[in-house]
Design a protein around this motif. Structure first.
Motif, PDB file in Angstrom:
ATOM      1  N   LYS A 108       0.423  -1.209  -0.005  1.00 25.74           N
ATOM      2  CA  LYS A 108       0.311  -0.050  -0.171  1.00 25.74           C
ATOM      3  C   LYS A 108       1.069   1.558  -0.243  1.00 25.74           C
ATOM      4  O   LYS A 108       0.083   2.378  -0.596  1.00 25.74           O
ATOM      5  CB  LYS A 108      -0.603   0.341   1.276  1.00 25.74           C
ATOM      6  N   VAL A 109       1.947   1.275   0.401  1.00 28.27           N
ATOM      7  CA  VAL A 109       3.004   2.075   0.613  1.00 28.27           C
ATOM      8  C   VAL A 109       3.215   2.846  -1.396  1.00 28.27           C
ATOM      9  O   VAL A 109       3.655   3.804  -0.909  1.00 28.27           O
ATOM     10  CB  VAL A 109       4.837   1.583   1.353  1.00 28.27           C
ATOM     11  N   TYR A 110       2.930   2.282  -1.352  1.00 26.26           N
ATOM     12  CA  TYR A 110       3.860   2.780  -2.687  1.00 26.26           C
ATOM     13  C   TYR A 110       2.556   3.182  -3.930  1.00 26.26           C
ATOM     14  O   TYR A 110       2.665   4.230  -4.641  1.00 26.26           O
ATOM     15  CB  TYR A 110       3.823   1.218  -4.262  1.00 26.26           C
ATOM     16  N   GLN A 111       0.554   3.383  -3.196  1.00 25.35           N
ATOM     17  CA  GLN A 111      -0.121   3.906  -3.607  1.00 25.35           C
ATOM     18  C   GLN A 111       0.123   5.400  -3.856  1.00 25.35           C
ATOM     19  O   GLN A 111       0.013   6.705  -4.463  1.00 25.35           O
ATOM     20  CB  GLN A 111      -1.334   3.562  -2.415  1.00 25.35           C
ATOM     21  N   ASP A 112       0.710   5.813  -2.565  1.00 25.88           N
ATOM     22  CA  ASP A 112       1.094   7.203  -2.138  1.00 25.88           C
ATOM     23  C   ASP A 112       2.593   8.052  -2.570  1.00 25.88           C
ATOM     24  O   ASP A 112       2.555   9.059  -1.535  1.00 25.88           O
ATOM     25  CB  ASP A 112       0.166   7.440  -1.079  1.00 25.88           C
TER      26      ASP A 112
END
Length: 318
Positions: A108-112
Motif C-alpha cells: 500500500k505504501v506505493y499508492q501514495d
C-alpha cells in the motif's frame, strides 16, 4: 482472470519460487485462484516515443503495464528510477479508468509514494514530455540489449545513447559504426548491472543548439552553442568546417519560446534551462533537455541579463 505483475529490482531468477507456486496452484485446479501472472525485472521496462504522438505506453515483457490488475513490487533495490516510472504510470492509468477498476499497487505504501521527480530522473522527464505532446527526438528507453538490437530499426543509425542520471551532458555517446556500438554495449551493460539506466535517441543533424532560460513562465533570453557531433555531417568549405557560433540569440524565435515554455510546464518547473536543437535541413525544433538546475554564467556573459535578479523578482511575487 486476474492479471498480476510481480516485479523485482534484481534478476527475474529471484522470482523462481513464484513460478513454482503458480504451477502448484494450476495442478490443484483451484478455479477461484485462476491467475495470469507475469514475473519480471525492473530492467525489462521499456517505452518508445515517435516524434510527436502524445501517447506514452510503458511496457514490460512486451505487455502494457496498464493491462495488469495488480502490480506487486517484490523489491526496489537500486531501481528507484524504474520504480518511480512504474508507480506513476500505474496511478495515472488508475485515475483514468472507471471507479472500481484500475491497477492495485502492493504494498500500500506505493499508492501514495513518489520516489523520484522528473528533475532527478531523465526517464520521468521524457515520460512527461511525451504525454504533453512536446516534440523530442524519437526515443527508445530500455535495457542496453534492447537498445543494441532495436535501436537501428526504430531510430536509424547512428543514434545517440544517453544515461538517465548523473552528469547528463557527459553521459552521451554516438557510436559511428556497428563495431563501436557493440564495444560500447559491452561496457554499458556492466554499468547497467550496477543499476544505471540508459535510453537512445534519433541522431538529429543540427550544427547548433539553443539554450533558453525560463523563469516564472517567462523566457529571459537564449544563447547558441555548437553541437558535439557537428563535424559528422557538416560539409567542409575550402577544406575547413564552418566556424561554430557562440553568442546571444536575439530575438528568441517565437516557436522556440513557445516550445520551451510548454516543455517547462510539462515537467512542472518554474526555473529551467531548455535545450533545443533544430534539424538543419528542415528547421524543425526538438527538445533535448529541460534542466532544473541550469548553469547560467555563459548566458549572463552573452546576454547581459542578471539572472539572479530576475529570479529574486519572480520569488518576491509568489
Amino acid at each position: 482472470m486476474k492479471k498480476i505483475l510481480v516485479i523485482t529490482g534484481g534478476s527475474v531468477k529471484k522470482l523462481e519460487q513464484f513460478r513454482e507456486a503458480i504451477q502448484k496452484l494450476k495442478t490443484k485446479s483451484q478455479a477461484s485462484l485462476m491467475l495470469d501472472v507475469t514475473l519480471a525485472s525492473f530492467s525489462q521496462l521499456e517505452f518508445f516515443s515517435a516524434e510527436k504522438k502524445g501517447e506514452f505506453i510503458l511496457r514490460v515483457g512486451g505487455k502494457d503495464v496498464a493491462e495488469f490488475n495488480v502490480v506487486y513490487i517484490r523489491l526496489v533495490g537500486k531501481r528507484l528510477e524504474d520504480a518511480s516510472l512504474l508507480i506513476e504510470y500505474a496511478k495515472q492509468k488508475t485515475l483514468r479508468l472507471r471507479s472500481g477498476q484500475g491497477i492495485r499497487l502492493v504494498d500500500k505504501v506505493y499508492q501514495d509514494a513518489s520516489f523520484l521527480p522528473s528533475t532527478i530522473s531523465k526517464a520521468m522527464e521524457l515520460k512527461k514530455l511525451i504525454e504533453a505532446g512536446i516534440r523530442i527526438p524519437k526515443t527508445l528507453f530500455g535495457g542496453i540489449k534492447v537498445i543494441e538490437t532495436k535501436g537501428e530499426e526504430l531510430l536509424g543509425f547512428p543514434f545517440i545513447i544517453k544515461g538517465t542520471q548523473g552528469r547528463k551532458s557527459r553521459e552521451a555517446w554516438a557510436p559511428n559504426t556497428h563495431e563501436e556500438l557493440e564495444k560500447m554495449a559491452v561496457a554499458l551493460k556492466e554499468e547497467e548491472k550496477q543499476g544505471k539506466r540508459f535510453f537512445a535517441q534519433k541522431f538529429i543533424e543540427g550544427a547548433q543548439r539553443t539554450r533558453i532560460l525560463v523563469v516564472g513562465g517567462r523566457v529571459l533570453g537564449a544563447i547558441t552553442r555548437p553541437t558535439k557531433w557537428r563535424t559528422r555531417f557538416l560539409p567542409k568549405i575550402d577544406g575547413q568546417y564552418p566556424e561554430p557560433e557562440k553568442g546571444q540569440v536575439k530575438p528568441v524565435p517565437k516557436e522556440d519560446a513557445e516550445i520551451a515554455l510548454a516543455a517547462t510546464r510539462a515537467v512542472s518547473l518554474d526555473i529551467a534551462g531548455v535545450d533545443i536543437i533544430h534539424n538543419d535541413a528542415t528547421g524543425r525544433p526538438y527538445i533535448l533537455e529541460v534542466n532544473a538546475a541550469p548553469r547560467w554564467e555563459a548566458f549572463k556573459k552573452d546576454t547581459g541579463i542578471q539572472v539572479e535578479e530576475e529570479i529574486l523578482k519572480f520569488l518576491a511575487k509568489l
